[in-house]
Structures are given as C-alpha cells and as structure tokens.
Write an enzyme that holds these catalytic residues in place. Structure first.
Site, PDB file in Angstrom:
ATOM      1  N   GLU A 179      71.561  18.617  16.926  1.00  0.00           N
ATOM      2  CA  GLU A 179      72.601  19.647  16.974  1.00  0.00           C
ATOM      3  C   GLU A 179      73.979  19.062  16.706  1.00  0.00           C
ATOM      4  O   GLU A 179      74.808  19.683  16.024  1.00  0.00           O
ATOM      5  CB  GLU A 179      72.587  20.343  18.341  1.00  0.00           C
ATOM      6  CG  GLU A 179      73.443  21.592  18.422  1.00  0.00           C
ATOM      7  CD  GLU A 179      74.926  21.332  18.687  1.00  0.00           C
ATOM      8  OE1 GLU A 179      75.771  22.199  18.368  1.00  0.00           O
ATOM      9  OE2 GLU A 179      75.235  20.241  19.214  1.00  0.00           O
TER      10      GLU A 179
ATOM     11  N   ASP B 289      70.361  15.403  21.751  1.00  0.00           N
ATOM     12  CA  ASP B 289      71.264  14.365  21.240  1.00  0.00           C
ATOM     13  C   ASP B 289      72.669  14.532  21.784  1.00  0.00           C
ATOM     14  O   ASP B 289      73.072  15.610  22.239  1.00  0.00           O
ATOM     15  CB  ASP B 289      71.282  14.351  19.712  1.00  0.00           C
ATOM     16  CG  ASP B 289      71.842  15.642  19.098  1.00  0.00           C
ATOM     17  OD1 ASP B 289      71.659  16.721  19.709  1.00  0.00           O
ATOM     18  OD2 ASP B 289      72.462  15.570  18.016  1.00  0.00           O
TER      19      ASP B 289
END
Length: 409
Positions: free
Chosen positions: A161, A100
């Site tokens: 994350e 991400d």
C-alpha cells in the site's frame, strides 16, 4: 437494541491489543523488506486464528520500477494475506489493511517508546499495525456475537500500500466488486476526524534522451537532455492553479555528468493530485500536450512511465449513506465521527473506483505518520475496535440499511 454487553468484551482486550501492536511494530516491514512482511503475516495469522476463517497467502506479480539511470526493472512484492468467513452469506463486507510501512530495514527508526501513559511512538504503530489489530479485534467481537454468520466477510492485508498497491490492485478490485461495504483501517487523526473525499494520485517518471557532444568543440552537435527536461518541468509547474484542486509536484531531477559534456540523459519524477475524474482527464491531456511539444525538438526523445494508480474518491450518495451509519454508531458510543476531504490517498481510492462505498480511516487515533515522530494514542485501540464492531453488529442484525451499490463499468 442494545449492544453494550457485546462491546464490553473489547474493553477486556485492551492490554492484549497494545501488546500485539508493539510486537508487530518491532518487526520491520518496509515495503521492500519481504522477509519482514512475511514475519508480520505470520504473527497476524496467529492473532486471527480464533476467527476460524479460511486463510490464503497469495504471491503477487512483480511491479515495474524505473531506476535513476532510466533502466526499467521488475521488483518483487511480499505476500498478500486473505481471510474469508461465511462466503455464502447474502451480504458481504471487505476489510482492508496493509502489512508494509515506509521505514526500510536499514532505517534508524525501528523500536517503540512509551512517551506518556497514553502515547506510544514507534514505526507503524498508527499506520497501520494498530489499525490491523483494531480490525481483527472487531471481527473477533462479531464472531463471538449472536450475529456471526449473518454477513460474510473478507480481510485483505496487502504488502504494497505504501508504494501504491500496484501489485495488489487486481485483488482489491475483485474483492471490492463482490462486496457491499468496505472498511479500511488507516489511522484517523488524533482528534478522531476521519477522511472523507480523497484526491486521486498519479506518480510518473519522465526520461529524456538527447545527444552527447563536447561542450567546447562541438556544442552545436549536442542535444541537451537536461535543458529539454527543464522545459517540461517549467511547463508542468505552470499548470498549478489552472484547474481547481489539481496540483503537480516535481519531486526529483537527475542526469548529466562532467561540465564539458552536453548531457544526453536526464530523468525527473513527479506526482499529480486530482480532486475529480474531470481533473484527472484535464491533467492527463495537459501532460501529453507538454510531452508532444517538447519532443518536437530535434534530437530529443521523451519516455513517460507511470499512471494514476489511485482514482479520486468522491463522496457520492453511497458513501454519504455509509458515513451516516457510522455517525449513528459514533453517537451511540459518544464519539465524534466528523470527516473532511484530504489530498492524501489510500486503498479507499481503489475500492471506490470499483464502486464500493467505504470508510478508510477506521484505525487508531494517532499522527505524525511517515516520520520518526509517528504515534498512537493507546486508549483509541479499544475505542476504535468498538466503533467498527458496532458498525458490524448493526449491519449483521439488520438494524441498519446497507448503502446503495455504485454501478461501475
């Protein structure tokens, strides 16, 4: 022992690495863009296919979010990619990256631009699509070497994350407890400096409920939620400077309505950074005391959401041993591997909390991450892949001593 012939192969992969980074970065994979994350995972699966690893795509549990109106909702996460090779080896390494980025699918920053012969600007080029390509290329070099099979390895690419790794935390913890060394591919600074000790981080949302009333006719019957939250905020901000390294940042305040209504709802979001477990305990105690004190006011109730999702990462003996080994690799390659403490945090905090010594800035050299100026230095692709590959070679060949395993509860 010379590893030069094995490392020379990585130089031949420079153009391919750059092409892969550009392709990955042109796929939007903001943390909430699950289809985009799935496309990134598909491409990474193809890029990693030559490794011959067992591949798993794991669905993650939903995470809890608090909306600005105080409503608690569940939000879905993208899939986690896990690659495993040589699981029966006596020594195991955990390599971690994230799919991400901080740029949502409707963000204006979606494409890559070459700024000069050695600089690419683009979303996620440094943080951390460049790092993932470095990781997988280093593993390809290991698997081409005579040392393949001497160590077992597992790759985890998590999809959350950038929003705290709450959904993937259990998988990171389990993998860390089964490994001997952790390698994470967050970007280094542009000059190659790595992160050493990291502060822990807690993200919190505090919701205040009061009692609505007409601000003119019956002001005395109201209980002002904004005023109550303002007292909390003032006390929280006053904690700054009271304990070395502990910082509190109140980031958002919302609530209320028309001027003639005593507001019965308010919400604030804040972050606490701590340099040590002692600092975290102190901050948690102070926070609870403030909430208890303000909650004593008649007609006021406070609801706290959130936690310290990242524990402090301390440079203990095991981490110092691992950094010494990396320094020897850097010296062999003529690279500086200096490290300095940072207030930022990442999945390196999670691995350290599970007792696993790790280096968490093995990715590309770059900078301006989380902004539209994010950049990658192109020559760092092969450079950093060789650094990680050499670390893997030395461990797999038995040339280097493994760091002591930290004991955790």
């Amino acid at each position: 022992m010379t590893y030069a012939p094995l490392l020379e192969w990585i130089d031949t992969q420079q153009d391919n690495m750059l092409s892969e980074v550009l392709a990955l970065s042109e796929i939007n994979s903001g943390s909430a863009n699950i289809p985009g994350i799935e496309k990134v995972i598909d491409r990474l699966s193809d890029f990693a296919s030559s490794l011959g690893a067992e591949e798993e795509r794991l669905e993650l549990p939903p995470r809890t979010d608090v909306l600005d109106n105080g409503e608690v909702v569940e939000s879905e996460s993208g899939p986690l990619l896990r690659l495993t090779k040589w699981p029966n080896a006596n020594r195991r390494i955990l390599l971690v990256g994230h799919s991400d980025t901080v740029y949502p699918k409707d963000h204006s920053f979606q494409h890559c631009t070459k700024l000069d012969e050695n600089t690419i600007n683009g979303p996620g080029v440094a943080d951390m699509k460049g790092g993932i390509v470095v990781m997988l290329t280093a593993l390809q070099a290991l698997e081409r070497s005579p040392y393949a099979g001497n160590i077992g390895w597992q790759v985890i690419i998590n999809p959350d994350e950038e929003i705290g790794s709450f959904a993937s935390a259990q998988h990171l913890d389990q993998a860390a407890r089964a490994a001997d060394v952790g390698m994470i591919f967050e970007p280094a600074l542009a000059d190659g400096t790595l992160a050493g000790a990291r502060k822990g981080s807690g993200n919190f949302t505090l919701v205040a409920h009061g009692r609505a009333a007409h601000a003119g006719r019956e002001h005395h019957l109201g209980r002002n939620a904004i005023a109550a939250l303002a007292r909390v905020i003032s006390l929280l901000d006053g904690l700054n400077g009271q304990m070395d390294g502990v910082t509190i940042n109140v980031a958002k305040l919302t609530g209320g309505g028309p001027n003639n209504v005593v507001p019965d709802f308010a919400l604030c979001r804040f972050n606490i950074r701590v340099p040590s477990p002692e600092g975290q305990s102190w901050a948690e105690k102070q926070l609870q005391q403030i909430i208890d004190d303000v909650s004593q006011a008649d007609g006021i109730s406070l609801e706290l959401h959130g936690s310290f999702g990242r524990q402090p990462k301390v440079m203990d003996k095991a981490h110092q041993q691992l950094f010494s080994l990396l320094k020897s690799c850097g010296d062999d390659l003529g690279l500086s591997t200096e490290a300095k403490a940072t207030g930022g945090c990442c999945d390196g905090n999670n691995l350290a909390a599970a007792g696993l010594a790790n280096i968490d800035t093995l990715g590309v050299r770059g900078g301006a991450i989380h902004s539209t100026d994010e950049f990658l230095l192109i020559d760092s692709l092969s450079e950093r892949a060789k650094l990680s590959a050499l670390l893997l070679f030395k461990l797999a060949a038995g040339e280097a001593s493994w760091p002591d395993r930290t004991t955790t509860a």
